[in-house]
Design an enzyme around this catalytic site. Structure first.
Site, PDB file in Angstrom:
ATOM      1  N   GLY A  15       0.827  -1.137  -0.106  1.00 33.89           N
ATOM      2  CA  GLY A  15      -0.084   0.012  -0.042  1.00 33.89           C
ATOM      3  C   GLY A  15       0.975   1.225   0.062  1.00 33.89           C
ATOM      4  N   ASP A  16       1.889   1.206   0.799  1.00 28.87           N
ATOM      5  CA  ASP A  16       2.633   2.541   0.844  1.00 28.87           C
ATOM      6  C   ASP A  16       3.480   2.629  -0.610  1.00 28.87           C
ATOM      7  OD1 ASP A  16       2.195   2.290   3.677  1.00 28.87           O
ATOM      8  OD2 ASP A  16       3.997   1.090   4.260  1.00 28.87           O
TER       9      ASP A  16
HETATM   10  N1  LIG Z   1      -1.421 -10.225  -4.061  1.00 31.15           N
HETATM   11  C1  LIG Z   1      -1.304  -9.363  -4.893  1.00 31.15           C
HETATM   12  N2  LIG Z   1      -0.713  -9.417  -6.264  1.00 31.15           N
HETATM   13  C2  LIG Z   1      -0.723  -8.331  -7.047  1.00 31.15           C
HETATM   14  N3  LIG Z   1      -0.484  -6.824  -6.443  1.00 31.15           N
HETATM   15  C3  LIG Z   1      -0.930  -7.037  -5.283  1.00 31.15           C
HETATM   16  C4  LIG Z   1      -1.192  -7.911  -4.352  1.00 31.15           C
HETATM   17  N4  LIG Z   1      -1.493  -7.431  -3.244  1.00 31.15           N
HETATM   18  C5  LIG Z   1      -1.163  -6.118  -3.571  1.00 31.15           C
HETATM   19  N5  LIG Z   1      -0.820  -5.790  -4.513  1.00 31.15           N
HETATM   20  C6  LIG Z   1      -0.659  -4.333  -5.164  1.00 31.15           C
HETATM   21  O1  LIG Z   1      -0.234  -3.427  -3.996  1.00 31.15           O
HETATM   22  C7  LIG Z   1      -1.298  -2.420  -4.070  1.00 31.15           C
HETATM   23  C8  LIG Z   1      -1.773  -2.021  -2.623  1.00 31.15           C
HETATM   24  O2  LIG Z   1      -2.166  -3.111  -1.948  1.00 31.15           O
HETATM   25  P1  LIG Z   1      -3.394  -3.250  -0.796  1.00 31.15           P
HETATM   26  O3  LIG Z   1      -4.729  -3.073  -1.472  1.00 31.15           O
HETATM   27  O4  LIG Z   1      -2.889  -4.699  -0.288  1.00 31.15           O
HETATM   28  O5  LIG Z   1      -2.767  -2.207   0.132  1.00 31.15           O
HETATM   29  P2  LIG Z   1      -3.064  -2.101   1.710  1.00 31.15           P
HETATM   30  O6  LIG Z   1      -4.216  -3.056   2.089  1.00 31.15           O
HETATM   31  O7  LIG Z   1      -3.337  -0.412   2.040  1.00 31.15           O
HETATM   32  O8  LIG Z   1      -1.772  -2.502   2.046  1.00 31.15           O
HETATM   33  P3  LIG Z   1      -0.922  -2.131   3.326  1.00 31.15           P
HETATM   34  O9  LIG Z   1      -0.926  -3.141   4.268  1.00 31.15           O
HETATM   35  O10 LIG Z   1       0.516  -2.136   2.948  1.00 31.15           O
HETATM   36  O11 LIG Z   1      -1.460  -0.757   4.047  1.00 31.15           O
HETATM   37  C9  LIG Z   1      -2.392  -3.079  -4.877  1.00 31.15           C
HETATM   38  O12 LIG Z   1      -3.093  -2.177  -5.343  1.00 31.15           O
HETATM   39  C10 LIG Z   1      -1.912  -3.759  -5.866  1.00 31.15           C
HETATM   40  O13 LIG Z   1      -1.168  -3.140  -6.844  1.00 31.15           O
HETATM   41 MG   LIG Z   2      -2.796   0.559   3.696  1.00 30.91          MG
END
Ligand SMILES: Nc1ncnc2c1ncn2[C@@H]1O[C@H](COP(=O)(O)OP(=O)(O)OP(=O)(O)O)[C@@H](O)[C@H]1O
Ligand SMILES: [Mg+2]
Length: 307
Positions: A250-251
């Site tokens: 996410g970051d």
């Molecule tokens: N399993 C995956 N396969 C491919 N890309 C992924 C995957 N998980 C995350 N990403 C990429 O990373 C981006 C951000 O992930 P996610 O939606 O999990 O963010 P988050 O839940 O805010 O994560 P964080 O825990 O870092 O705050 C997604 O939009 C995607 O581009």
């Molecule tokens: Mg996040």
């Protein structure tokens, strides 16, 4: 300049053991230490992309000095507010046999009112803040309303403000009208107070936020990111990759989006770069962030459609 705010940063210490046995002594084979925290990750990722950033937040104690040293080594400038407490250390035990990781997360020091005041005064003096990213959890001693204040000051300083938070901090932060928010699906559903079952429901709720937040990025893990702005809603998807660890994805997505903005890319281009950077982070294990060569390769493979 891009400033990032991490109110509760941490030294992340990973200890590698052959096989973790509880109620017994375990020999540590090697260990690694990193400067951690969500805004810190955004700064580290931006530095790897060649974008200068300054990390802000609360840091104290001897470990705090080490923390700053590590960041400087990675090309991240720091302007932390020094506190009387010691920066927290999170310990992650990596079991090499099973690959399992056991995390011991410290809650960290309590921020004193005078320290918060110093931090806000520092923000009020920022002179060249083009972007201000506010990200991560709250330390003890501060209420979620602090996010609202930080966004307000950032907006007053003429910065484009980016908020990546959850729960109350996200809800209150939005009231100060950040330029961009990046909730994930569950953070957005919590904000909505209802389940958002599909992309249409997500876009529908983002439209309700539009008069407060011009750009809403909703990250959907392997399904990429939905971006909603006035007159436009786009869904960008990454290619299928072999995921090692999603820590920091996410970051890196936030950093990638900012990198696109700084490069003057189109909205779709910025979104594409956000997805590529998030997915690039998943290719590295542990606390590894995104590598520029992976981002460059993946950015060509991200698909964007109107929704
Ligand atoms: N399993 C995956 N396969 C491919 N890309 C992924 C995957 N998980 C995350 N990403 C990429 O990373 C981006 C951000 O992930 P996610 O939606 O999990 O963010 P988050 O839940 O805010 O994560 P964080 O825990 O870092 O705050 C997604 O939009 C995607 O581009
Ligand atoms: Mg996040």
């Amino acid at each position: 300049m891009v400033f990032t705010v991490t109110l509760n940063p941490a030294v992340d210490r990973t200890l590698f053991v052959e096989r973790l046995r509880t109620d017994s002594s375990n020999r540590v084979r090697r260990e690694a230490r990193y400067a951690g925290g969500k805004g810190i990750d955004v700064s580290r990722a931006l530095a790897s992309m060649g974008v200068p950033t300054v990390a802000l937040g609360f840091v104290g104690g001897f470990d705090g000095k080490e923390f700053e040293g590590r960041l400087l080594n990675e090309g991240v400038a720091c302007d932390f507010t020094r506190i009387s407490g010691e920066i927290r250390t999170n310990v992650i035990i990596h079991d090499e046999e099973s690959g399992h990781e056991t995390a011991l997360l410290a809650s960290g020091p309590e921020i004193q009112p005078v320290e918060l005041m110093e931090f806000i005064e520092k923000l009020e003096r920022l002179s060249d803040a083009r972007y201000l990213v506010v990200s991560g959890s709250l330390p003890r001693g501060l209420t979620p309303a602090v996010y609202r204040r930080v966004i307000q000051v950032g907006n007053d300083r003429g910065a484009r403000t980016v908020l990546d938070a959850s729960g109350e901090a996200l809800r209150l932060g939005i009231r100060a009208r950040p330029s961009v928010i990046k909730p994930n699906r569950s953070e957005l559903a919590e904000l909505a107070g209802r389940e958002l079952a599909d992309v249409a429901a997500i876009v529908g709720f983002c439209r309700e936020l539009q008069d407060q937040v011009p750009t809403v990025l909703v990250s959907l893990g392997p399904d990429g990111i939905v971006m909603v702005e006035s007159g436009r809603a786009l869904h960008a998807r990454p290619p299928k990759v072999e995921v090692k660890s999603t820590v920091g994805a996410g970051d890196c997505a936030v950093a990638g989006f900012l990198h696109g903005l700084i490069r003057d890319e189109s909205p779709a281009g910025c979104l594409r770069r956000a997805v590529a950077s998030g997915t690039a982070a998943t290719l590295n294990d542990g606390t590894g962030l995104c590598r520029p060569e992976d981002v460059a390769r993946l950015v060509e493979q991200v698909t964007v459609e109107e929704v």
